[in-house]
Design a protein around this motif. Structure first.
Motif, PDB file in Angstrom:
ATOM      1  N   ALA A  44       0.831  -1.149   0.067  1.00  0.00           N
ATOM      2  CA  ALA A  44      -0.055  -0.038   0.014  1.00  0.00           C
ATOM      3  C   ALA A  44       0.728   1.371  -0.065  1.00  0.00           C
ATOM      4  N   LEU A  45       0.781   2.098  -0.859  1.00  0.00           N
ATOM      5  CA  LEU A  45       1.534   3.279  -1.288  1.00  0.00           C
ATOM      6  C   LEU A  45       0.855   4.630  -0.998  1.00  0.00           C
ATOM      7  N   ASP A  46       1.504   5.410  -0.241  1.00  0.00           N
ATOM      8  CA  ASP A  46       0.837   6.820  -0.511  1.00  0.00           C
ATOM      9  C   ASP A  46       1.544   7.778  -1.435  1.00  0.00           C
ATOM     10  N   LEU A  47       0.919   7.694  -2.312  1.00  0.00           N
ATOM     11  CA  LEU A  47       1.370   8.802  -3.600  1.00  0.00           C
ATOM     12  C   LEU A  47       1.623   9.980  -3.278  1.00  0.00           C
ATOM     13  N   SER A  48       1.177  10.651  -2.066  1.00  0.00           N
ATOM     14  CA  SER A  48       1.572  12.206  -1.699  1.00  0.00           C
ATOM     15  C   SER A  48       2.838  12.383  -1.199  1.00  0.00           C
ATOM     16  N   ALA A  49       3.317  11.084  -0.808  1.00  0.00           N
ATOM     17  CA  ALA A  49       4.645  11.084  -0.168  1.00  0.00           C
ATOM     18  C   ALA A  49       5.825  11.280  -1.122  1.00  0.00           C
ATOM     19  N   ILE A  50       5.398  10.928  -2.358  1.00  0.00           N
ATOM     20  CA  ILE A  50       6.666  11.138  -3.753  1.00  0.00           C
ATOM     21  C   ILE A  50       6.922  12.461  -3.924  1.00  0.00           C
ATOM     22  N   PRO A  51       8.379  12.767  -3.972  1.00  0.00           N
ATOM     23  CA  PRO A  51       8.718  14.129  -4.525  1.00  0.00           C
ATOM     24  C   PRO A  51       8.849  13.969  -5.882  1.00  0.00           C
ATOM     25  N   VAL A  52       7.691  14.451  -6.370  1.00  0.00           N
ATOM     26  CA  VAL A  52       7.507  14.383  -7.988  1.00  0.00           C
ATOM     27  C   VAL A  52       8.452  15.243  -8.583  1.00  0.00           C
ATOM     28  N   PRO A  53       9.446  14.998  -9.523  1.00  0.00           N
ATOM     29  CA  PRO A  53      10.071  15.911 -10.295  1.00  0.00           C
ATOM     30  C   PRO A  53       9.246  16.785 -11.262  1.00  0.00           C
ATOM     31  N   ALA A  54       9.368  18.012 -11.583  1.00  0.00           N
ATOM     32  CA  ALA A  54       8.686  18.914 -12.357  1.00  0.00           C
ATOM     33  C   ALA A  54       8.678  18.237 -13.810  1.00  0.00           C
ATOM     34  N   VAL A  55       9.339  17.644 -14.096  1.00  0.00           N
ATOM     35  CA  VAL A  55       9.206  16.955 -15.684  1.00  0.00           C
ATOM     36  C   VAL A  55       7.941  16.136 -15.720  1.00  0.00           C
ATOM     37  N   PHE A  56       7.531  15.372 -14.724  1.00  0.00           N
ATOM     38  CA  PHE A  56       6.399  14.422 -14.811  1.00  0.00           C
ATOM     39  C   PHE A  56       5.214  15.500 -14.837  1.00  0.00           C
ATOM     40  N   GLY A  57       5.219  16.602 -14.306  1.00  0.00           N
ATOM     41  CA  GLY A  57       3.812  17.407 -14.250  1.00  0.00           C
ATOM     42  C   GLY A  57       3.841  17.935 -15.420  1.00  0.00           C
ATOM     43  N   TRP A  58       4.849  18.404 -16.174  1.00  0.00           N
ATOM     44  CA  TRP A  58       4.774  18.904 -17.411  1.00  0.00           C
ATOM     45  C   TRP A  58       4.371  17.845 -18.523  1.00  0.00           C
ATOM     46  N   LEU A  59       4.913  16.651 -18.560  1.00  0.00           N
ATOM     47  CA  LEU A  59       4.324  15.551 -19.256  1.00  0.00           C
ATOM     48  C   LEU A  59       2.798  15.090 -19.099  1.00  0.00           C
ATOM     49  N   ALA A  60       2.404  15.073 -17.826  1.00  0.00           N
ATOM     50  CA  ALA A  60       1.037  14.866 -17.551  1.00  0.00           C
ATOM     51  C   ALA A  60       0.122  15.902 -18.227  1.00  0.00           C
ATOM     52  N   LYS A  61       0.567  17.186 -18.116  1.00  0.00           N
ATOM     53  CA  LYS A  61      -0.219  18.472 -18.411  1.00  0.00           C
ATOM     54  C   LYS A  61      -0.434  18.536 -19.787  1.00  0.00           C
ATOM     55  N   VAL A  62       0.675  18.617 -20.440  1.00  0.00           N
ATOM     56  CA  VAL A  62       0.912  18.466 -22.191  1.00  0.00           C
ATOM     57  C   VAL A  62       0.166  17.310 -22.754  1.00  0.00           C
ATOM     58  N   GLY A  63       0.587  16.112 -22.435  1.00  0.00           N
ATOM     59  CA  GLY A  63      -0.053  15.006 -22.762  1.00  0.00           C
ATOM     60  C   GLY A  63      -1.467  14.836 -22.367  1.00  0.00           C
ATOM     61  N   GLY A  64      -2.058  15.306 -21.286  1.00  0.00           N
ATOM     62  CA  GLY A  64      -3.215  15.143 -20.768  1.00  0.00           C
ATOM     63  C   GLY A  64      -3.316  13.587 -20.146  1.00  0.00           C
ATOM     64  N   VAL A  65      -2.210  13.179 -19.609  1.00  0.00           N
ATOM     65  CA  VAL A  65      -1.985  11.684 -19.078  1.00  0.00           C
ATOM     66  C   VAL A  65      -2.482  11.583 -17.608  1.00  0.00           C
ATOM     67  N   ALA A  66      -3.465  10.667 -17.540  1.00  0.00           N
ATOM     68  CA  ALA A  66      -3.927  10.288 -16.122  1.00  0.00           C
ATOM     69  C   ALA A  66      -3.084   9.770 -15.194  1.00  0.00           C
ATOM     70  N   GLU A  67      -3.591  10.038 -13.866  1.00  0.00           N
ATOM     71  CA  GLU A  67      -2.461   9.393 -13.090  1.00  0.00           C
ATOM     72  C   GLU A  67      -2.204   8.058 -13.127  1.00  0.00           C
TER      73      GLU A  67
END
Length: 356
Positions: A274-297
């Motif tokens: 069981a993983l807590d996703l909010s604990a992950i330090p997500v690099p900014a590149v992934f936010g950009w990829l998700a936003k531009v590509g409309g990629v679901a979590e």
């Protein structure tokens, strides 16, 4: 009628330049020499590489082997003309798969295939491979350069790597004593590493950005430089932590397939995490990829590492000691969750959300 004599074709006229290949071998010899370690000190150029396990200090070793490539990340290197770090990725993808089994990487071989050999690019690629081998503590003992006109476009190339390591008998991972309640830790990634680049390149095309444009998520770098950030090599800190902290029970390299495909590879069928996703330090590149590509979590989690390149499973009673050992080795472990009985929805369950 077949032409012979002075009118005959040469191999060079068919697109293969033996002299260029020999010149590249001479140029990379110092790079290969820089990766020598106990057990491997021969020059390249023979018909096979040698390694002496006894000289490396093993008494009753089990050999562990892995091979991998870099995938379509090489297209960014080719299109941007930046070849100096792609070899690090090649080594990383192989040696990280060895250390998760408790093995010390010992030797590495590479395969470099191209349509038209560019010795300068080839030397840069091998320079990166040698760099990766030094980071991992393994020797580059040989390889193959294949010039294959008609199979690849002139500047296109592909890479494959082959690594062999060893562990003393009885010390292999994962251990058989994994239980519910064990602690799941994550080690940060350097970014996208070397998975999901077919999707990355599709998103870049949607963005309309050129490789030399500033990266929106790291404006001090070009987009190519940022996306070519090499895969982290976790070998030295993990080997150090394994010696210092006997509470480490399992390790999982987060590569293609992300958390849902890679963590179950080290778990028995009746256990999950069981993983807590909010604990992950997500690099900014992934936010950009998700936003531009409309990629679901969920798609992000099964395609990318999302900021965690390595999972460490530790005994609950010794988790603090494992965290301390990892920090002493230079890592920044993050507590992500715990081992649980496997649920009806699979072996990896999430709560919280990624900070994309």
């Amino acid at each position: 009628m077949t032409k012979t004599g002075g009118n005959g074709l040469t191999y060079a006229q068919a697109g293969v330049d033996i002299d260029a290949g020999n010149a590249m071998v001479d140029a990379i010899k110092p790079l290969v020499r820089s990766t020598r370690r106990p057990g491997a000190d021969a020059e390249i150029g023979g018909f096979g590489g040698l390694f002496d396990l006894k000289a490396a200090g093993f008494s009753d070793p089990i050999l562990v082997a892995a091979n991998d490539g870099v995938g379509t990340k090489v297209k960014i290197a080719i299109e941007s003309g930046r070849h100096s770090t792609i070899g690090i990725d090649l080594v990383a993808m192989c040696v990280n798969d060895l250390v998760v089994q408790g093995a010390e990487p010992l030797l590495f071989l590479d395969y470099y295939a191209t349509g038209k050999l560019d010795p300068q690019a080839g030397v840069e690629i091998v320079r990166g491979i040698a760099d990766g081998c030094r980071q991992a503590g393994c020797a580059l003992i040989g390889g193959e350069t294949a010039e294959m006109p008609g199979m690849y476009a002139d500047k296109d190339y592909d890479l494959a790597g082959f690594a062999v390591g060893a562990a003393e008998r009885g010390s292999l991972l994962p251990r058989a004593d994994l239980v519910a309640g064990d602690v799941v830790l994550g080690l940060p990634s350097s970014g996208v590493h070397s998975n999901g680049f077919s999707l990355v390149r599709r998103i870049v095309a949607l963005s309309g950005l050129a490789w030399e444009a500033p990266a929106p998520f790291a404006p001090e770098l070009t987009l190519a430089e940022a996306l070519l950030t090499p895969t982290r090599i976790y070998v030295r800190p993990l080997l150090q932590a394994l010696k210092a902290a006997p509470g480490i029970k399992a390790l999982a390299h987060i590569t293609g397939g992300g958390f849902p495909d890679n963590i179950p590879r080290v778990l028995p069928d009746d256990l999950g995490v069981a993983l807590d996703l909010s604990a992950i330090p997500v690099p900014a590149v992934f936010g950009w990829l998700a936003k531009v590509g409309g990629v679901a979590e969920r798609e992000m989690l099964r395609t990318f590492n999302c900021g965690i390149g390595m999972i460490v499973v530790a005994s609950a009673a010794e988790a603090d000691a494992v965290v301390a050992a990892l920090r002493e080795a230079g890592e920044a472990p993050v507590r992500l969750g715990e081992v649980t009985p496997a649920g009806s929805e699979g072996q990896v369950a999430y709560h919280g959300k990624l900070s994309l």
